[in-house]
Write a protein that holds these residues in place. Sequence first.
Motif, PDB file in Angstrom:
ATOM      1  N   VAL A   1       1.023  -1.071   0.086  1.00 25.56           N
ATOM      2  CA  VAL A   1      -0.197   0.347  -0.111  1.00 25.56           C
ATOM      3  C   VAL A   1       0.830   1.443   0.015  1.00 25.56           C
ATOM      4  O   VAL A   1       2.218   1.556   0.603  1.00 25.56           O
TER       5      VAL A   1
ATOM      6  N   LYS B   1       0.802   5.418   0.991  1.00 22.76           N
ATOM      7  CA  LYS B   1      -0.161   6.117   0.992  1.00 22.76           C
ATOM      8  C   LYS B   1       0.812   7.656   2.192  1.00 22.76           C
ATOM      9  O   LYS B   1       1.661   7.821   2.029  1.00 22.76           O
TER      10      LYS B   1
ATOM     11  N   GLY C   1      -8.820  11.454   4.946  1.00 20.61           N
ATOM     12  CA  GLY C   1     -10.310  10.999   3.413  1.00 20.61           C
ATOM     13  C   GLY C   1      -8.912  11.307   2.153  1.00 20.61           C
ATOM     14  O   GLY C   1      -9.183  11.537   1.345  1.00 20.61           O
ATOM     15  N   ARG C   2      -8.089  10.704   2.251  1.00 15.39           N
ATOM     16  CA  ARG C   2      -6.552  10.966   1.750  1.00 15.39           C
ATOM     17  C   ARG C   2      -7.523   9.101   0.563  1.00 15.39           C
ATOM     18  O   ARG C   2      -6.755   9.392  -0.470  1.00 15.39           O
ATOM     19  N   GLY C   3      -7.803   8.704   0.983  1.00 15.84           N
ATOM     20  CA  GLY C   3      -8.178   7.289   0.708  1.00 15.84           C
ATOM     21  C   GLY C   3      -9.319   7.723  -1.129  1.00 15.84           C
ATOM     22  O   GLY C   3      -9.239   7.733  -2.470  1.00 15.84           O
TER      23      GLY C   3
ATOM     24  N   GLY D   1       0.330  -4.630   2.343  1.00 11.68           N
ATOM     25  CA  GLY D   1      -1.087  -5.279   2.038  1.00 11.68           C
ATOM     26  C   GLY D   1      -1.383  -5.285   3.427  1.00 11.68           C
ATOM     27  O   GLY D   1      -0.823  -7.067   3.435  1.00 11.68           O
ATOM     28  N   ILE D   2      -2.233  -5.428   3.406  1.00 10.98           N
ATOM     29  CA  ILE D   2      -3.407  -6.252   4.713  1.00 10.98           C
ATOM     30  C   ILE D   2      -4.484  -6.934   4.155  1.00 10.98           C
ATOM     31  O   ILE D   2      -5.259  -6.121   4.025  1.00 10.98           O
TER      32      ILE D   2
ATOM     33  N   ILE E   1      -8.096  -7.568   4.599  1.00 12.14           N
ATOM     34  CA  ILE E   1      -8.697  -7.161   5.709  1.00 12.14           C
ATOM     35  C   ILE E   1      -9.686  -7.908   5.981  1.00 12.14           C
ATOM     36  O   ILE E   1     -11.182  -8.181   4.568  1.00 12.14           O
TER      37      ILE E   1
ATOM     38  N   GLU F   1     -13.491  -3.616   9.297  1.00 10.46           N
ATOM     39  CA  GLU F   1     -12.892  -2.555   9.061  1.00 10.46           C
ATOM     40  C   GLU F   1     -13.897  -1.289  10.373  1.00 10.46           C
ATOM     41  O   GLU F   1     -15.213  -2.040  10.106  1.00 10.46           O
TER      42      GLU F   1
ATOM     43  N   ASN G   1      -9.060   5.216  12.672  1.00  9.65           N
ATOM     44  CA  ASN G   1      -9.805   4.445  11.405  1.00  9.65           C
ATOM     45  C   ASN G   1      -9.360   4.436   9.905  1.00  9.65           C
ATOM     46  O   ASN G   1      -9.047   4.918   8.878  1.00  9.65           O
ATOM     47  N   PRO G   2      -9.513   3.255   9.462  1.00  7.75           N
ATOM     48  CA  PRO G   2      -9.736   1.687  10.463  1.00  7.75           C
ATOM     49  C   PRO G   2      -9.093   0.621  11.113  1.00  7.75           C
ATOM     50  O   PRO G   2      -7.674   0.698  10.879  1.00  7.75           O
TER      51      PRO G   2
ATOM     52  N   LEU H   1      -4.358   0.181  11.150  1.00 10.88           N
ATOM     53  CA  LEU H   1      -4.340   0.393   9.122  1.00 10.88           C
ATOM     54  C   LEU H   1      -3.901   1.860   8.928  1.00 10.88           C
ATOM     55  O   LEU H   1      -3.234   2.285   8.527  1.00 10.88           O
ATOM     56  N   ASP H   2      -4.978   2.684   9.993  1.00  6.61           N
ATOM     57  CA  ASP H   2      -4.714   4.295   9.619  1.00  6.61           C
ATOM     58  C   ASP H   2      -4.048   4.937  11.374  1.00  6.61           C
ATOM     59  O   ASP H   2      -4.992   3.530  12.113  1.00  6.61           O
TER      60      ASP H   2
HETATM   61  P1  GDP Z   1      -7.788   8.216   4.902  1.00  7.39           P
HETATM   62  O1  GDP Z   1      -8.878   7.780   3.567  1.00  7.39           O
HETATM   63  O2  GDP Z   1      -6.707   9.253   5.203  1.00  7.39           O
HETATM   64  O3  GDP Z   1      -8.494   8.197   6.123  1.00  7.39           O
HETATM   65  O4  GDP Z   1      -6.866   7.308   4.655  1.00  7.39           O
HETATM   66  P2  GDP Z   1      -6.441   5.605   5.251  1.00  7.39           P
HETATM   67  O5  GDP Z   1      -5.327   4.991   5.974  1.00  7.39           O
HETATM   68  O6  GDP Z   1      -7.894   5.328   6.375  1.00  7.39           O
HETATM   69  O7  GDP Z   1      -6.964   4.492   4.364  1.00  7.39           O
HETATM   70  C1  GDP Z   1      -8.329   4.595   3.312  1.00  7.39           C
HETATM   71  C2  GDP Z   1      -8.919   3.352   3.377  1.00  7.39           C
HETATM   72  O8  GDP Z   1      -7.717   2.154   2.159  1.00  7.39           O
HETATM   73  C3  GDP Z   1      -9.094   2.420   4.656  1.00  7.39           C
HETATM   74  O9  GDP Z   1     -10.495   2.250   5.057  1.00  7.39           O
HETATM   75  C4  GDP Z   1      -8.778   0.618   3.359  1.00  7.39           C
HETATM   76  O10 GDP Z   1      -9.680   0.708   2.725  1.00  7.39           O
HETATM   77  C5  GDP Z   1      -7.259   1.100   2.454  1.00  7.39           C
HETATM   78  N1  GDP Z   1      -6.817   0.526   2.710  1.00  7.39           N
HETATM   79  C6  GDP Z   1      -5.297   1.312   3.387  1.00  7.39           C
HETATM   80  N2  GDP Z   1      -4.723   0.080   3.510  1.00  7.39           N
HETATM   81  C7  GDP Z   1      -4.870  -1.325   3.873  1.00  7.39           C
HETATM   82  C8  GDP Z   1      -4.756  -2.570   3.147  1.00  7.39           C
HETATM   83  O11 GDP Z   1      -3.391  -3.137   3.733  1.00  7.39           O
HETATM   84  N3  GDP Z   1      -4.574  -3.265   2.499  1.00  7.39           N
HETATM   85  C9  GDP Z   1      -6.196  -3.547   2.092  1.00  7.39           C
HETATM   86  N4  GDP Z   1      -6.693  -4.037   1.338  1.00  7.39           N
HETATM   87  N5  GDP Z   1      -7.077  -2.086   1.937  1.00  7.39           N
HETATM   88  C10 GDP Z   1      -6.187  -0.952   2.815  1.00  7.39           C
END
Ligand code: GDP
Length: 386
Positions: free
Chosen positions: A44, A46, A53-55, A101-102, A104, A107, A199-200, A212-213
């Motif tokens: 992943v 990031k 809200g980066r996702g 990568g994890i 999941i 969440e 979150n999550p 994960l975050d």
């Molecule tokens: P945010 O959008 O800034 O809060 O960033 P996050 O770190 O929460 O990442 C957003 C989303 O990316 C998460 O809710 C996950 O669904 C997805 N994600 C992040 N890391 C992984 C991972 O290692 N594996 C998978 N399958 N999804 C991931």
Amino acid sequence: MKIHEYQSKQILQKFGVCVPEGRVVFTPEEAEKIAAEMKSEKYVVKSQIHAGGRGKGGGVKLASNPEEVKDIASRMLGMNLVTHQTGPEGKIVKRVLIEEGIGIERELYLGMVLDRSVSRLVLMASSEGGVEIEKIAEESPEKIVKEYINPLTGLAPFQARKVGFSLGLEGKVLQKSVKFMLALYNAFISCDCSLAEINPLVITSSGDVMALDAKINLDDNSLFRHKDFMELRDIDEEDPLEVEASKYDLNYIKLDGTVGCMVNGAGLAMATMDLIKLAGAMPANFLDVGGGASVETVRNGFKIILSDENVKGILINIFGGIVRCDRVAQGVIDAASEVNLTLPVVVRLEGTNKEQAEKLLRESVLSFKVATNFQDAAEKIVEIMK
Ligand code: GDP
Ligand code: MN
């Protein structure tokens, strides 16, 4: 103080909070190298910015091999990432976190913050993780469980179990979640956090409970006892005007309005902002120049206020308790001519030598409006700006 996700994870890991393996990088080449060393099946990439809200904004991407990691990193680094938390101007991505990568299973959401209304930390959890928790809180608050923490006993294991049950966890996973929550609490207290948000929080396909975050805010007032945290500060992520103001020892917070304020004392500054709003306009900033209000601080205050393009008028509200009003007035006149001030300025000075001060301002070639009192000052500046 806000810090990056990877820094939060490093801190949490020291306290036994389970996080994915990962490293931060600044170039696509480094990204590829780190990924190759990690030898994972999935990766992943990031974006590391001080906003969530980066996702959704395209700042979190999955990759299946080191070449792809490099490719994604090269597109992410330097990009202007816009999320609901950055505002429309977005933020430039300067570092990315490369993680394994994890897989999941579920969440979830976990947060810890001080609830000032009850003077206690509150642990919050929701089975609706991964999405905007603000939305859940607004639309279906019953989906967020809360556990208030007694400051004398700390988070008790039974409370963590209760939260785990409410998330529908059982068996080994429940045990791991309890361990996770207790570790998070320890980290929070030991590091003097003001907020922690996971979150999550995920249940992985192999039954682990993992952050994960991770987002941690550190209490600025405690930084004196965490000297090592100072190096976590990333000035690129802070408002440039606030950074500039901190160099001058000015307490400045940028806001969205049009009336620039220069006030001595935080309480007076807050009251001034209230009165501007009551008079029908919005303050452009909070600015406390400190009790002294010397020519130097007034000059710096002007510079900061005038760097904000939204400012259309300035209200100066100074109480001459420690300083004499005539000195402040002279400072205002000198500083205003130095910075070539053309905006309307209303000045309200109260205290020692107030009369001399008003005389100086009235006789100055610069057209200051002198207000007789606090409310008059707010009304005058709003009126002139109309
Ligand atoms: P945010 O959008 O800034 O809060 O960033 P996050 O770190 O929460 O990442 C957003 C989303 O990316 C998460 O809710 C996950 O669904 C997805 N994600 C992040 N890391 C992984 C991972 O290692 N594996 C998978 N399958 N999804 C991931
Ligand atoms: Mn998140």
